[in-house]
Structure formats: structure tokens, C-alpha cells
Design an enzyme around this catalytic site. Structure first.
Site, PDB file in Angstrom:
ATOM      1  N   GLY A  14      43.991 -10.940 -11.805  1.00  0.00           N
ATOM      2  CA  GLY A  14      44.322 -10.305 -13.070  1.00  0.00           C
ATOM      3  C   GLY A  14      43.117  -9.530 -13.590  1.00  0.00           C
ATOM      4  O   GLY A  14      42.307  -9.031 -12.800  1.00  0.00           O
ATOM      5  N   CYS A  15      42.988  -9.443 -14.897  1.00  0.00           N
ATOM      6  CA  CYS A  15      41.912  -8.672 -15.519  1.00  0.00           C
ATOM      7  C   CYS A  15      40.553  -9.050 -14.952  1.00  0.00           C
ATOM      8  O   CYS A  15      40.122 -10.204 -15.024  1.00  0.00           O
ATOM      9  CB  CYS A  15      41.927  -8.906 -17.024  1.00  0.00           C
ATOM     10  SG  CYS A  15      40.556  -8.108 -17.882  1.00  0.00           S
ATOM     11  N   PHE A  16      39.855  -8.082 -14.381  1.00  0.00           N
ATOM     12  CA  PHE A  16      38.586  -8.401 -13.732  1.00  0.00           C
ATOM     13  C   PHE A  16      37.479  -8.741 -14.730  1.00  0.00           C
ATOM     14  O   PHE A  16      36.463  -9.315 -14.363  1.00  0.00           O
ATOM     15  CB  PHE A  16      38.124  -7.319 -12.753  1.00  0.00           C
ATOM     16  CG  PHE A  16      38.257  -5.887 -13.200  1.00  0.00           C
ATOM     17  CD1 PHE A  16      38.091  -5.506 -14.528  1.00  0.00           C
ATOM     18  CD2 PHE A  16      38.532  -4.890 -12.260  1.00  0.00           C
ATOM     19  CE1 PHE A  16      38.191  -4.175 -14.913  1.00  0.00           C
ATOM     20  CE2 PHE A  16      38.634  -3.555 -12.636  1.00  0.00           C
ATOM     21  CZ  PHE A  16      38.462  -3.207 -13.970  1.00  0.00           C
TER      22      PHE A  16
END
Length: 273
Positions: A14-16
Site C-alpha cells: 500500500g502507501c509507501f
């Protein structure tokens, strides 16, 4: 690092922004870069990946010293930061670019990733099957500089995002990183008292919760083990019915030998009939 050979590991969670800090805290990790991988577009931009049309996933690439930290430990870090059952994104971020995946760099990583995924599926930690993909690594494109180490550059914005996206709540609820052992007991359970004495004697810190006042805990035990009687012991991802001291010692030792920050060791017990 002298003459040591460094290796790479690549994970999409998901969001890095949220995936960089957990790996950076691990001893033996040299660097963690946010970027894009898995798609066909060469040198994609954040806007292009966000459109969901490039085939790329937001990911992090970890460079590590295998003599200091194992790939299995990195897999543990990865699993404990995501919802592996969500195949449509992660938390507040929806779309194929936010799916979870492990990108293996060699056959050894592939086998370890497969075993790790199967172990998580078998553990019963999640009621839904693990949807995380295990894919062959191809090319990794570093993200724009303003995405790198976002948690350090904008700590307030990062914490707000991590909290309100729902990621932090899941990590705390599922993995209980700060509570090595949790003990669900009943007031009149003699065997439960013996287990508590065993834990105290071995200086194992634990949280105690009265299961007679917690229907959700009772239902979880029945669902996971099929037993109503006590005690039911859970250490890591394994359940024990009855007071099996030898097995408890073995599992507790295994748990202690791993990085406690990323391991869930919980003990549950139900009342005797």
C-alpha cells in the site's frame, strides 16, 4: 560493511510512506527506497501510477546485510504492517496500485515468501485468506524525492495519515506489538492460575483479561480451536489446549529469540466446565 555482499528485497504494502519507517528501524537494513514496480510503464511518475493504468504498485525496496538480518525477518516486518486479506487496496487507498505483493529476487526468496504466506494462512490470525501476491521481480523505479522518507520530512502529516487511514489501528489490534503476552482468564479456573504462576516464575510479562466479561474473546477461542473448556493457550500463531508446559516453553523460547517488536505472542484461556 567491508566486503559483505548486500542483498535486496522488494515489498508492496500500500502507501509507501507507511512502509519505509518499519524497515528502516531494523538492524542490518542499509536503505529503504520508496518507488514503483510490477508494471510495464518505464520511468513512471506518481500521477501515472496513481491513475491505476500502469500496472505498477507502490512499493519499497530494502537493501540489507544478510549476515545481520535474515530475509525471514523482513517478511515478518512486511506482514505486520499490512492487511494481507485486502485485494482491492490498503486501508484508505483503493485501487490496483495499492495491492500487496512480495517481489522475489531469487528462488530462495520465492520459497521463503511462499512458506511465510502459507504459515500466515494456517495461523488463523485472519479469518479471510491471505490475498498478497508473490511475484517475480523485474524493475524498480524510485519515486520522486518528495516521497522519500516522508515520515521524517513531515512527521505530523504522516502520523495523521497513518492514524486516519486505519493502518495503525489494525497493526495494534492484530499484532499487539507492545504486549508480548496476553492472558484471557476466568476467576475460578485452577489451571489458569497454574499458567499464570508459570509465566510469573519465568518472568514473562503478560496482560490479563477476564474472559467472562469479554464475549468476543470467548467466541474467538471457540472459532479458532473448537474448544470451550480451559485452558487454551496461544503463543505466536499456535494454539495449545491444556497446560502443556514443554510446548509452552518451546514456543516462548522461539518467540523470545525473534525480534519482539514484530512478533505477536498471545496466550488465551477459557474457563473450565
Amino acid at each position: 560493511m567491508g566486503d559483505r555482499i548486500l542483498r535486496k528485497a522488494t515489498f508492496a504494502g500500500g502507501c509507501f510512506w507507511c512502509m519505509q519507517p518499519p524497515f528502516q528501524e531494523v538492524e542490518g537494513v542499509v536503505s529503504v527506497v520508496a518507488g514503483y514496480t510490477g508494471g510495464t510503464k518505464r520511468h513512471p511518475t506518481y500521477e501515472e501510477v496513481s491513475s491505476g493504468t500502469t500496472g505498477h504498485l507502490e512499493a519499497v525496496q530494502v537493501t540489507y546485510d544478510p549476515e545481520t538480518v535474515s530475509y525471514e525477518t523482513l517478511l515478518d516486518v512486511f506482514w505486520t504492517q499490512i492487511d494481507p486479506t485486502d485485494d482491492a487496496g490498503q486501508f484508505a487507498d483503493r485501487g490496483s496500485q495499492y495491492r500487496t505483493a512480495i517481489f522475489w529476487h531469487d528462488s530462495g526468496q520465492r520459497q521463503m515468501a511462499k512458506r511465510s504466506k502459507q504459515a500466515l494462512n494456517d495461523s488463523g490470525t485472519f479469518t479471510q485468506p491471505v490475498a498478497t501476491r508473490i511475484l517475480s521481480y523485474s524493475t524498480f523505479y524510485p519515486a520522486e524525492e518528495y516521497h522519500q522518507h516522508y515520515a521524517e520530512k513531515k512527521p505530523r502529516e504522516y502520523q495523521l495519515y497513518k492514524t486516519y487511514s486505519g493502518r495503525e489501528e489494525l497493526v495494534q489490534r492484530i499484532w499487539h506489538a507492545k504486549n508480548t503476552v496476553s492472558l484471557y482468564s476466568t476467576p475460578r479456573c485452577h489451571t489458569c492460575r497454574e499458567i499464570k504462576a508459570f509465566l510469573r516464575k519465568n518472568e514473562v510479562a503478560f496482560e490479563e483479561i477476564d474472559i467472562t466479561a469479554d464475549d468476543r474473546a470467548r467466541d474467538m477461542i471457540i472459532e479458532k480451536t473448537g474448544h470451550i473448556g480451559a485452558p487454551v493457550v496461544r503463543i505466536g500463531n499456535e494454539f495449545i489446549f491444556g497446560f502443556d508446559q514443554e510446548k509452552m516453553e518451546r514456543l516462548l523460547q522461539k518467540c523470545v529469540s525473534r525480534n519482539a517488536e514484530f512478533i505477536q505472542c498471545t496466550i488465551h484461556e477459557d474457563e473450565e466446565k
